[in-house]
Design a protein around this motif. Structure first.
Motif, PDB file in Angstrom:
ATOM      1  N   ASN A  26       0.918  -1.296  -0.112  1.00  0.00           N
ATOM      2  CA  ASN A  26       0.066   0.167   0.123  1.00  0.00           C
ATOM      3  C   ASN A  26       0.868   1.041  -0.086  1.00  0.00           C
ATOM      4  N   ILE A  27       1.589   1.499  -1.170  1.00  0.00           N
ATOM      5  CA  ILE A  27       2.308   2.770  -1.225  1.00  0.00           C
ATOM      6  C   ILE A  27       1.552   4.010  -1.751  1.00  0.00           C
ATOM      7  N   PHE A  28       1.753   5.126  -1.169  1.00  0.00           N
ATOM      8  CA  PHE A  28       1.148   6.156  -1.574  1.00  0.00           C
ATOM      9  C   PHE A  28       2.292   7.043  -2.109  1.00  0.00           C
ATOM     10  N   SER A  29       3.344   7.456  -1.283  1.00  0.00           N
ATOM     11  CA  SER A  29       4.284   8.116  -1.960  1.00  0.00           C
ATOM     12  C   SER A  29       5.839   7.727  -0.941  1.00  0.00           C
ATOM     13  N   ILE A  30       6.741   7.520  -1.832  1.00  0.00           N
ATOM     14  CA  ILE A  30       8.058   7.302  -0.985  1.00  0.00           C
ATOM     15  C   ILE A  30       8.798   8.375  -1.132  1.00  0.00           C
ATOM     16  N   GLY A  31       9.446   8.879  -0.289  1.00  0.00           N
ATOM     17  CA  GLY A  31      10.249  10.036  -0.291  1.00  0.00           C
ATOM     18  C   GLY A  31      11.709   9.946  -0.393  1.00  0.00           C
ATOM     19  N   LEU A  32      12.115   8.953   0.261  1.00  0.00           N
ATOM     20  CA  LEU A  32      13.457   8.548   0.100  1.00  0.00           C
ATOM     21  C   LEU A  32      13.567   6.974   0.388  1.00  0.00           C
ATOM     22  N   MET A  33      14.644   6.734  -0.371  1.00  0.00           N
ATOM     23  CA  MET A  33      14.866   5.216  -0.519  1.00  0.00           C
ATOM     24  C   MET A  33      16.775   4.987  -0.387  1.00  0.00           C
ATOM     25  N   GLY A  34      17.075   4.257   0.414  1.00  0.00           N
ATOM     26  CA  GLY A  34      18.400   3.994   0.853  1.00  0.00           C
ATOM     27  C   GLY A  34      18.797   2.869   1.556  1.00  0.00           C
ATOM     28  N   TRP A  35      20.012   2.600   1.939  1.00  0.00           N
ATOM     29  CA  TRP A  35      20.701   1.411   2.499  1.00  0.00           C
ATOM     30  C   TRP A  35      21.469   1.725   3.647  1.00  0.00           C
ATOM     31  N   TYR A  36      21.424   0.999   4.772  1.00  0.00           N
ATOM     32  CA  TYR A  36      22.046   1.028   5.956  1.00  0.00           C
ATOM     33  C   TYR A  36      22.794  -0.170   6.003  1.00  0.00           C
ATOM     34  N   ASN A  82      31.301  -0.954  -5.758  1.00  0.00           N
ATOM     35  CA  ASN A  82      32.663  -1.255  -6.563  1.00  0.00           C
ATOM     36  C   ASN A  82      33.902  -1.089  -5.508  1.00  0.00           C
ATOM     37  N   SER A  83      35.001  -1.852  -5.917  1.00  0.00           N
ATOM     38  CA  SER A  83      36.338  -1.662  -5.046  1.00  0.00           C
ATOM     39  C   SER A  83      35.844  -2.008  -3.555  1.00  0.00           C
ATOM     40  N   LEU A  84      35.454  -3.225  -3.401  1.00  0.00           N
ATOM     41  CA  LEU A  84      34.937  -3.334  -1.933  1.00  0.00           C
ATOM     42  C   LEU A  84      36.169  -3.819  -1.244  1.00  0.00           C
ATOM     43  N   LYS A  85      35.839  -3.512   0.031  1.00  0.00           N
ATOM     44  CA  LYS A  85      37.052  -3.775   1.046  1.00  0.00           C
ATOM     45  C   LYS A  85      36.698  -4.603   2.273  1.00  0.00           C
ATOM     46  N   PRO A  86      37.551  -5.134   2.963  1.00  0.00           N
ATOM     47  CA  PRO A  86      36.942  -6.169   3.965  1.00  0.00           C
ATOM     48  C   PRO A  86      36.073  -5.510   4.636  1.00  0.00           C
ATOM     49  N   GLU A  87      36.297  -4.288   5.072  1.00  0.00           N
ATOM     50  CA  GLU A  87      35.448  -3.398   6.193  1.00  0.00           C
ATOM     51  C   GLU A  87      34.048  -3.099   5.727  1.00  0.00           C
ATOM     52  N   ASP A  88      33.790  -3.384   4.412  1.00  0.00           N
ATOM     53  CA  ASP A  88      32.625  -3.293   3.911  1.00  0.00           C
ATOM     54  C   ASP A  88      31.672  -4.462   4.120  1.00  0.00           C
ATOM     55  N   THR A  89      32.169  -5.362   4.912  1.00  0.00           N
ATOM     56  CA  THR A  89      31.444  -6.632   5.288  1.00  0.00           C
ATOM     57  C   THR A  89      30.316  -6.267   6.372  1.00  0.00           C
ATOM     58  N   ALA A  90      29.379  -6.669   5.971  1.00  0.00           N
ATOM     59  CA  ALA A  90      28.228  -6.189   6.936  1.00  0.00           C
ATOM     60  C   ALA A  90      26.605  -6.853   6.595  1.00  0.00           C
ATOM     61  N   ILE A  91      25.582  -6.720   7.287  1.00  0.00           N
ATOM     62  CA  ILE A  91      24.483  -6.779   6.844  1.00  0.00           C
ATOM     63  C   ILE A  91      23.931  -5.521   6.393  1.00  0.00           C
ATOM     64  N   TYR A  92      23.424  -5.605   5.099  1.00  0.00           N
ATOM     65  CA  TYR A  92      22.784  -4.322   4.380  1.00  0.00           C
ATOM     66  C   TYR A  92      21.360  -4.259   4.517  1.00  0.00           C
ATOM     67  N   TYR A  93      20.763  -3.197   4.895  1.00  0.00           N
ATOM     68  CA  TYR A  93      19.270  -3.214   5.156  1.00  0.00           C
ATOM     69  C   TYR A  93      18.625  -1.982   4.222  1.00  0.00           C
ATOM     70  N   CYS A  94      17.715  -2.359   3.354  1.00  0.00           N
ATOM     71  CA  CYS A  94      17.262  -1.630   2.776  1.00  0.00           C
ATOM     72  C   CYS A  94      16.000  -0.694   3.470  1.00  0.00           C
ATOM     73  N   TYR A  95      15.845   0.603   3.137  1.00  0.00           N
ATOM     74  CA  TYR A  95      14.764   1.141   3.890  1.00  0.00           C
ATOM     75  C   TYR A  95      14.297   2.374   2.937  1.00  0.00           C
ATOM     76  N   VAL A  96      12.855   2.629   3.426  1.00  0.00           N
ATOM     77  CA  VAL A  96      12.299   3.688   2.538  1.00  0.00           C
ATOM     78  C   VAL A  96      11.620   4.675   3.764  1.00  0.00           C
ATOM     79  N   ARG A  97      11.537   6.059   3.371  1.00  0.00           N
ATOM     80  CA  ARG A  97      10.634   6.713   4.187  1.00  0.00           C
ATOM     81  C   ARG A  97       9.418   7.077   3.041  1.00  0.00           C
ATOM     82  N   HIS A  98       8.274   6.626   3.806  1.00  0.00           N
ATOM     83  CA  HIS A  98       6.929   6.615   3.135  1.00  0.00           C
ATOM     84  C   HIS A  98       6.077   7.724   3.750  1.00  0.00           C
TER      85      HIS A  98
END
Length: 119
Positions: A26-36, A82-98
């Motif tokens: 049930n999407i009305f408007s998404i203002g922001l999308m991103g990754w943590y 790109n050019s990934l480094k070992p310190e990029d190892t993590a769980i990546y979460y998608c999120y939106v501001r609806h």
């Protein structure tokens, strides 16, 4: 609103990966999308976000290596890493501001996808 993320996995240092996330429901408007992301023993941190179709922001640690893009029609967001480094190892979460029709703001999170960078 549900978020379905894909991509991630294992890659050697210097390699590349792509993460994708699509919002549905049930999407009305998404203002922001991103990754943590959240590395073991660390706090969750912002990686990249996009407002509208083109206004982007990146964490200093990934600027110049990661690119975020958004498909407004498909309510999807992609993170090219790109050019990934070992310190990029993590769980990546998608999120939106609806935003609802009454301008109520709600942040939604995906389930997370693991990115491992190691040799």
């Amino acid at each position: 609103v549900q978020l379905q993320a894909s991509g991630g996995g294992w890659v050697q240092p210097g390699g590349s990966l792509r993460l994708s996330c699509t919002a549905s429901g049930n999407i009305f408007s998404i203002g922001l999308m991103g990754w943590y992301r959240q590395a073991p023993g660390a706090q969750r941190e912002m990686v990249a976000e996009v407002v509208g179709g083109a206004s982007t922001d990146y964490a200093d640690a990934v600027r110049g290596r990661f690119t975020i893009s958004r498909d407004l029609d498909k309510n999807s967001v992609t993170l090219e890493m790109n050019s990934l480094k070992p310190e990029d190892t993590a769980i990546y979460y998608c999120y939106v501001r609806h935003y609802s029709a009454t301008f109520t703001e709600t942040k939604y999170w995906g389930r997370g996808t693991l990115v491992t960078v190691s040799s």
